[in-house]
Design a protein around this motif. Sequence first.
Motif, PDB file in Angstrom:
ATOM      1  N   ARG A 357       0.799  -1.225   0.000  1.00  0.00           N
ATOM      2  CA  ARG A 357       0.000   0.000   0.000  1.00  0.00           C
ATOM      3  C   ARG A 357       0.835   1.280   0.000  1.00  0.00           C
ATOM      4  NH1 ARG A 357      -3.681  -0.869   4.710  1.00  0.00           N
ATOM      5  NH2 ARG A 357      -3.523  -3.048   4.167  1.00  0.00           N
ATOM      6  N   ASP A 358       1.942   1.289   0.771  1.00  0.00           N
ATOM      7  CA  ASP A 358       2.629   2.554   1.001  1.00  0.00           C
ATOM      8  C   ASP A 358       3.818   2.793   0.066  1.00  0.00           C
ATOM      9  OD1 ASP A 358       4.000   0.459   1.949  1.00  0.00           O
ATOM     10  OD2 ASP A 358       4.244   1.173   4.015  1.00  0.00           O
ATOM     11  N   ASP A 359       3.942   1.993  -0.989  1.00  0.00           N
ATOM     12  CA  ASP A 359       5.089   2.159  -1.883  1.00  0.00           C
ATOM     13  C   ASP A 359       4.668   1.795  -3.315  1.00  0.00           C
ATOM     14  OD1 ASP A 359       7.436   1.978  -3.330  1.00  0.00           O
ATOM     15  OD2 ASP A 359       8.579   1.025  -1.709  1.00  0.00           O
ATOM     16  N   ASN A 363       4.902  -1.692  -5.228  1.00  0.00           N
ATOM     17  CA  ASN A 363       3.602  -2.305  -5.508  1.00  0.00           C
ATOM     18  C   ASN A 363       3.519  -2.731  -6.976  1.00  0.00           C
ATOM     19  OD1 ASN A 363       0.897  -3.006  -4.711  1.00  0.00           O
ATOM     20  ND2 ASN A 363       0.234  -1.334  -6.044  1.00  0.00           N
ATOM     21  N   ASN A 465       5.801  -8.042   2.881  1.00  0.00           N
ATOM     22  CA  ASN A 465       5.062  -7.857   1.621  1.00  0.00           C
ATOM     23  C   ASN A 465       4.688  -9.160   0.906  1.00  0.00           C
ATOM     24  OD1 ASN A 465       5.183  -5.090   2.006  1.00  0.00           O
ATOM     25  ND2 ASN A 465       7.159  -4.948   0.963  1.00  0.00           N
TER      26      ASN A 465
END
Length: 569
Positions: A357-359, A363, A465
């Motif tokens: 979600r945060d990269d 992703n 991840n």
Amino acid sequence: MVGFETFLEPSSTERKTGMAYDLPEGVDIRGKYDAEFAKILSRDALQFVADLQRELRNHIKYATECRKEAKMRYNNGTLPGFDPATKYIREREWVCAAVPPAVADRRVEITGPVERKMIINALNSGAKVFMADFEDALSPSWENLMRGQVNLRDAVNRTISFHDTARNRVYKLNDQTAKLFVRPRGWHLPESHIFIDGEPATGCLVDFGLYFFHNFKAFRRTQGEGFGPFFYLPKMEHSREAKIWNNVFERAERLAGIEKGSIRATVLIETLPAVFQMDEILYELRDHSVGLNCGRWDYIFSYVKTFQAHPDRLLPDRVLVGMTQHFMRSYSDLLIRTCHRRGVHAMGGMAAQIPIRDDPVANEAALELVRKDKLREVKAGHDGTWAAHPGLIPAIMEVFTNSMGNKVNQIHTVKREDAANLTEEDLLQRPRGVRSMDGLRLNTRVGIQYLAAWLTGTGSVPLYNLMEDAATAEISRVQNWQWLKYGVELDGDGLGVKVTRELFGRVVDEEMARIEKEVGQEKLKKGMYKEACKIFTRQCTTPILDDFLTLDAYNRIVIHHPKGSSSRL
Ligand SMILES: CC(=O)SCCNC(=O)CCNC(=O)[C@H](O)C(C)(C)COP(=O)(O)OP(=O)(O)OC[C@H]1O[C@@H](n2cnc3c(N)ncnc32)[C@H](O)[C@@H]1OP(=O)(O)O
Ligand SMILES: O=CC(=O)O
Ligand SMILES: [Mg+2]
């Protein structure tokens, strides 16, 4: 034996017993009482499970003995291979019963534990199928199993909802939902909260029996189009185990008064011995089959387990054992050829990547790996595949749809006759690659954190991840065990360090320190990390390999409630 028709209505025999389960003769429940669970654990449903257990217990014991005997043979140097005695099954032309129309199109299947919110999300995800999991993705605590049965009943009846109070969000089913498959536990796991004639029940018969009993009627009406219920069957090692499942299905159909061949199941080929039994497994289940699936993670685990006494077949780093290794590719190709020859689905497996979600850059890279893996599957001839997370479904759907066009599957269009030439050697070929300190560290860090989650009730978790579940954690465990047992040299970092108990002890300490830094002192204290570390370390260093990580760990999550949980009327 109670007549099945009496099971179907809320019966007057299901007496209200206050705070205790109403039990048939010979059945005892040692799990906590809960009024919702009592509706699942009705006297008649328990009678159904007990009858299955009584009819099949000797067959299950025999199959378990055969597993032990096969293990001894492999440990004495024999390699698994095709059985000459069943050559006629492999060579003759025969097909399984036609695929039910309701599940002809299975191009993307989502999987997940039988947790209430996740069931709703999965059924709404846009996938064609949802495999609701009592197995790799679930920690089989009494609470999880019984809540899971309640959730599935509500899902099949389409009354399921969930209120997330923290986010003030209500979850309900869409009009269009995925078709439901249920995966019971493997044959090896007992259900130690239910005793039948003084012995713990077989876990998978409890999962299957309770789900079938409460849902077969509604399922066939709401989603099976006259067929069903549908199942996934895990971790089999031999066709004799498929034969037991076939007996279970036939018995259930007879008692329910539904046509033979109503129940359908996809068998996971996820043990090395089973790859040599694919025709035989389909043959045993030919009236009840909807294909085979490449359970790639347990398959890798099984490769190590089967060759635990073969130091010439050590695995490289876990991250290097992908589907492009010759033995993995051969397994997938032969599975496709076998399934299509017999007229059923050849399902692909799980890519472990999940959305990051945060990269966005990471992703996209993860998504690209998933696309590549799925493209390889569909081009090879798979009819569908698995997704671990709803966020991956659009990308996977696109890959399969672009490749398959208007076809709902490739059963009759991609035959893969070339795979008929695959040999035992192809299927057993040693995986290539290096072994590294990073690999040892990652196995340790992941194994401990997964087990800590499992001991506290969560059977699938995101770690670094990637999706981790019982199958992926098993690879970490047995790989560490194998490297320690044979004192392998870590040749991947140019250091040439040998894996010894001392080195492993240091790695465990350092990785525990790293976990503490990552999760924080508070969480480490409250969680089961120390317990998990102890179990994992013991299992990696034990001279004789434990068959399953979860068998030992299961004893830690069994909670008996001797008083007030059961009553005999
Ligand atoms: C080897 C094998 O056997 S593979 C098959 C067994 N393994 C599995 O089934 C694993 C399935 N996947 C999962 O359990 C999860 O995706 C995990 C644990 C890996 C990651 O879960 P999370 O960290 O919760 O993911 P994330 O926070 O991104 O979730 C976002 C949303 O998607 C939902 N979601 C994530 N995965 C799933 C799933 N598999 N099914 C349904 N919903 C899901 C979450 O519930 C959440 O919903 P919300 O926004 O309404 O709250
Ligand atoms: O169950 C699936 C697997 O890969 O293991
Ligand atoms: Mg598995």
